[in-house]
Design a protein around this motif. Structure first.
Motif, short mmCIF file in Angstrom:
data_model
loop_
_atom_site.label_atom_id
_atom_site.label_comp_id
_atom_site.label_asym_id
_atom_site.label_seq_id
_atom_site.Cartn_x
_atom_site.Cartn_y
_atom_site.Cartn_z
N ILE A 39 59.46 46.27 30.41
CA ILE A 39 59.13 45.56 31.64
C ILE A 39 58.09 44.48 31.38
O ILE A 39 57.02 44.77 30.82
CB ILE A 39 58.59 46.54 32.70
N PRO A 40 58.38 43.23 31.74
CA PRO A 40 57.38 42.16 31.61
C PRO A 40 56.28 42.36 32.65
O PRO A 40 56.31 43.32 33.42
CB PRO A 40 58.17 40.89 31.88
N SER A 41 55.33 41.49 32.71
CA SER A 41 54.28 41.61 33.72
C SER A 41 54.90 41.56 35.10
O SER A 41 55.97 40.99 35.31
CB SER A 41 53.26 40.48 33.57
N LEU A 42 54.23 42.17 36.07
CA LEU A 42 54.74 42.20 37.44
C LEU A 42 54.93 40.79 37.97
O LEU A 42 55.90 40.50 38.67
CB LEU A 42 53.78 42.98 38.34
N LYS A 43 54.02 39.88 37.62
CA LYS A 43 54.11 38.50 38.07
C LYS A 43 55.40 37.85 37.59
O LYS A 43 56.11 37.16 38.34
CB LYS A 43 52.90 37.71 37.57
N ILE A 44 55.74 38.07 36.33
CA ILE A 44 56.98 37.51 35.76
C ILE A 44 58.20 38.15 36.41
O ILE A 44 59.16 37.46 36.77
CB ILE A 44 57.01 37.72 34.23
N LEU A 45 58.15 39.47 36.59
CA LEU A 45 59.29 40.18 37.17
C LEU A 45 59.57 39.69 38.59
O LEU A 45 60.73 39.51 38.98
CB LEU A 45 59.02 41.68 37.17
#
Length: 287
Positions: A39-45
């Protein structure tokens, strides 16, 4: 984490990993997420989901499976509307009870917008269409804060155009035209709807023989499609450009170029209805 739903949506929209990740993250980051569950950072997701028109909770921690199912069904109905498979869209819409959508205003507005458009475009009940659009304008989005207000303006304009009421149809389309270049579009689902607004506004002005306005909108639609990698409307846009050019200058190289592009994109998107429309028009005009 429902990664497969994420992948399925990307493929449904015809986006490669490179296209989806462009400006958000590296393709390698996206690949690791899709293939290995990293999982990438929440911001990226969140940015990736927004580009796909997915809510974050549609792939993470979804508890309301029935709501998720209805949302998916209506997305399919909206896609069917775009590619003119009206019978398939009706089959979905007619099975949905709007009462179960009362807790989700966006889903309820999507339902009324789709039902209204289907009635207008598939020769349905225009009184029902007016009712559907008025539900959005007078009850669900009274301050005009969502794109559904502009979709409803276009819908109302189409209703009155069908009834031959020029003053009322022009009233609604002018409200759209004054805002069409400044609407805020921040996810793929809104881009589809935005192009919908551009396209049907262009059709209206084409039918009114205001081809200068119509072509400006159509060419702007091509630009929006290209910049956002959305191809489902572009075939219909090129077909209308061909028709407008033929009205003014007769058959020429430009008309043929537009027709060729329209057929290529129709084939690419599997839009059989549009291929039939184009071929009938070509035959009728001896092109």
């Amino acid at each position: 984490m429902d990664i497969q739903a994420f992948i399925d949506k990307r493929k449904e929209l015809g986006l490669s990993q490179k296209e989806l990740s462009n400006g958000i993250c590296t393709q390698a980051t996206l690949s690791k997420f899709e293939n290995n569950g990293k999982i990438p950072s929440l911001k990226i997701l969140i940015k990736l989901c927004n580009r796909l028109g997915l809510s974050l909770d549609s792939i993470i921690g979804v508890n309301d499976s029935s709501s998720k199912k209805v949302a998916k069904e209506m997305s399919q109905a909206e896609f069917n509307l775009i590619i003119q498979e009206y019978d398939d869209a009706w089959a979905i819409i007619n099975k949905i009870d709007p009462d179960i959508l009362n807790n989700d205003k966006n889903l309820l507005m999507q339902y009324y917008y789709l039902r209204g458009y289907l009635n207008v475009l598939d020769d349905g009940d225009l009184f029902d269409a007016v009712f559907d659009f008025n539900r959005i304008l007078s009850e669900l989005d009274t301050r005009g804060e969502t794109i559904f207000t502009f979709l409803s303006f276009v819908g109302m304009g189409m209703v009155y155009a069908k009834q031959g009421d020029d003053s009322k149809s022009e009233y609604y389309f002018s409200k759209v035209f004054n805002n069409i270049y400044t609407m805020s579009i921040d996810d793929v689902s809104k881009i589809w709807r935005y192009i919908n607004i551009i396209f049907y506004s262009a059709i209206y002005y084409s039918e009114k023989q205001d081809l200068e306005t119509a072509n400006a909108l159509l060419n702007y639609g091509v630009k929006v499609c290209a910049e956002n990698h959305v191809t489902y409307y572009i075939a219909r846009i090129y077909a209308q450009l061909a028709m407008n050019e033929n009205r003014v200058n007769g058959n020429n190289g430009k008309v043929q170029d537009y027709i060729d592009k329209a057929l290529v994109f129709s084939e690419f998107n599997g839009n059989k209805k549009e291929i039939e429309v184009i071929k009938r028009w070509v035959k009728a005009n001896n092109l």
